[in-house]
Design an enzyme around this catalytic site. Sequence first.
Site, PDB file in Angstrom:
ATOM      1  N   LEU A  69       0.831  -1.218   0.000  1.00 18.33           N
ATOM      2  CA  LEU A  69       0.000   0.000   0.000  1.00 18.33           C
ATOM      3  C   LEU A  69       0.863   1.265   0.000  1.00 18.33           C
ATOM      4  CD1 LEU A  69      -2.889  -1.045   2.429  1.00 18.33           C
ATOM      5  CD2 LEU A  69      -2.895  -1.010  -0.077  1.00 18.33           C
ATOM      6  N   ASP A 158       9.698  -8.691   3.110  1.00 15.68           N
ATOM      7  CA  ASP A 158       9.344  -8.781   1.688  1.00 15.68           C
ATOM      8  C   ASP A 158       9.978  -7.682   0.841  1.00 15.68           C
ATOM      9  OD1 ASP A 158       8.061  -9.859  -0.583  1.00 15.68           O
ATOM     10  OD2 ASP A 158       6.673  -8.176  -0.508  1.00 15.68           O
ATOM     11  N   HIS A 185      10.069 -13.702   1.441  1.00 14.35           N
ATOM     12  CA  HIS A 185      10.357 -13.482   0.024  1.00 14.35           C
ATOM     13  C   HIS A 185      11.636 -14.262  -0.250  1.00 14.35           C
ATOM     14  CE1 HIS A 185      11.242 -10.582  -3.464  1.00 14.35           C
ATOM     15  NE2 HIS A 185      12.380 -11.209  -3.285  1.00 14.35           N
ATOM     16  N   ASN A 309       9.440  -9.385  -9.212  1.00 23.29           N
ATOM     17  CA  ASN A 309      10.385 -10.170  -8.421  1.00 23.29           C
ATOM     18  C   ASN A 309       9.618 -11.049  -7.447  1.00 23.29           C
ATOM     19  OD1 ASN A 309      12.516 -11.162  -7.012  1.00 23.29           O
ATOM     20  ND2 ASN A 309      13.270  -9.203  -6.244  1.00 23.29           N
ATOM     21  N   ASP A 336       0.458  -9.789  -4.677  1.00 22.26           N
ATOM     22  CA  ASP A 336       1.709  -9.026  -4.633  1.00 22.26           C
ATOM     23  C   ASP A 336       1.527  -7.697  -5.373  1.00 22.26           C
ATOM     24  OD1 ASP A 336       4.288  -8.210  -4.149  1.00 22.26           O
ATOM     25  OD2 ASP A 336       5.229  -9.590  -5.558  1.00 22.26           O
ATOM     26  N   HIS A 340       3.726   1.158  -9.033  1.00 22.05           N
ATOM     27  CA  HIS A 340       4.853   2.065  -9.291  1.00 22.05           C
ATOM     28  C   HIS A 340       4.376   3.162 -10.235  1.00 22.05           C
ATOM     29  CE1 HIS A 340       7.947  -0.351  -7.369  1.00 22.05           C
ATOM     30  NE2 HIS A 340       7.532  -1.422  -8.022  1.00 22.05           N
ATOM     31  N   GLY A 355       7.756  -5.183 -10.116  1.00 22.54           N
ATOM     32  CA  GLY A 355       6.411  -5.222  -9.540  1.00 22.54           C
ATOM     33  C   GLY A 355       5.320  -4.733 -10.456  1.00 22.54           C
TER      34      GLY A 355
HETATM   35 ZN   LIG Z   1       8.253 -10.064  -2.514  1.00 24.07          ZN
END
Ligand SMILES: [Zn+2]
Length: 462
Positions: A69, A158, A185, A309, A336, A340, A355
């Site tokens: 978030l 993570d 992760h 990733n 996940d 961005h 991401g």
């Molecule tokens: Zn991750």
Amino acid sequence: MLAPMNSLLLTGGRVVDPANHFDSPADVLIIDGKISAVGRNLSPPKGIEHFNAGGKIVCPGLIDLHVHLREPGQTAKENLATGTAAAARGGFTSVVCMPNTSPAIDTAGTVALIRERATREGVVNVFVAGAITKNIAGEELAPIGGLKRAGVVAITDDGHCVQNHELMRHACQYAKMFELPVMDHCQDYSLVTDGVMHEGYWSTVLGLRGWPAAGEEVIVARNILLAELTGARIHCQHLSAAGSVALLREAKKRGVPISGEACPHHFVLTDAAVAGSEEFWNVDGKGLAKFQGGALPEWPKYDTNCKMNPPLRSARDRKAILEGLADGTIEILCSDHAPHCDYEKEVEFDYAPFGITGVETELALSLMQLVHAKRLSLAGLIAKFTENPARLLSLNKGTLSVGADADVTVFDPDCEWVFRAEESASKSRNSPFNGWKLKGRAVATIVGGEIVWSEKSELVAA
Ligand SMILES: [Zn+2]
């Protein structure tokens, strides 16, 4: 806020509540934000609002235990209001936010800040994951007991991965003492170095540095051994590699307290997507192309919306993830969701951040690859979004039991629609599924008896 009394009667839907082994046409009565009754011919109090769920699935509110978030400190990408609004549109009533923020969520004060802000600005329930190590630097443990007292539901670094196994062992021992799951992760830095995509045929063709599957599998194996050694519950995040699934399957057979999650991009796309849409649809996307119809979604070579990733992997890995989901090795589905800004992603592949966004597309993509593709029952899919994450995190959520919080998702598993990233409720647009035709969509998202999002107002006064 269409139902200010937090009371509602959902009529005519097919109620699927895996925790109670319930799958049948039924009405759901919500009184004062709690589930009051599930069944036929209920007698609701006079004046209660009705929601026509005819032809739809009514299930416990979906939980996404892996969402970024971006608060505090990265609110150009997302904030509590926009991230939870996007989650609501996707059918999610609860999310768990990751601690790799700025500053990291590694102190009780930051946990309190997020929890307090989320109650004011969040549209859905926000649970907080705290860091394993201070500043997620992997060097010194965060105050795990203090984080637990402040209300975290799990710990994770993570985005990063604790490389020092002894430090990870201590983290597990503390987590066990405080009854917190450790989410990890899985990434071995020495094997992955600065890899940007799956190490294989396409990384060679495209001239991009490889992120080998073994870089994940080594840490999954480490986590299995540490879960066995310490008795702590370790949950492997966003599994992408076939070897990880095999390791997990074998360990679970032995009763090791280990679990795993998968994200739709890893079981829909493959590394061929990094070579552009044409390559993807011609090879690994063939089975999916039929549903898209004549006009296949297009994207260029080196599209940074295919950079995440762990990375998109081979068709063999994708198949293994699907098999792991089908046979119960992988118990949890999540997004996940990693927003961005455009300017961050509009750079060369090497320089773009990892991401993609995901909360608005994950239900449809999961339905398509698992339920519509006949790999998993509808109840099996719903369990991976409700009962199973609630059990891992000890949340009093994920069921429609009488007395439970009235978090309910109503969705149409057969609704066909096109995802347009520019229409997203998220602040960010970085999705590889922009322009994709999808099948399955949330119709209404109900949190504590309040409709926080609905496709169209189907409320009729009784
Ligand atoms: Zn991750």
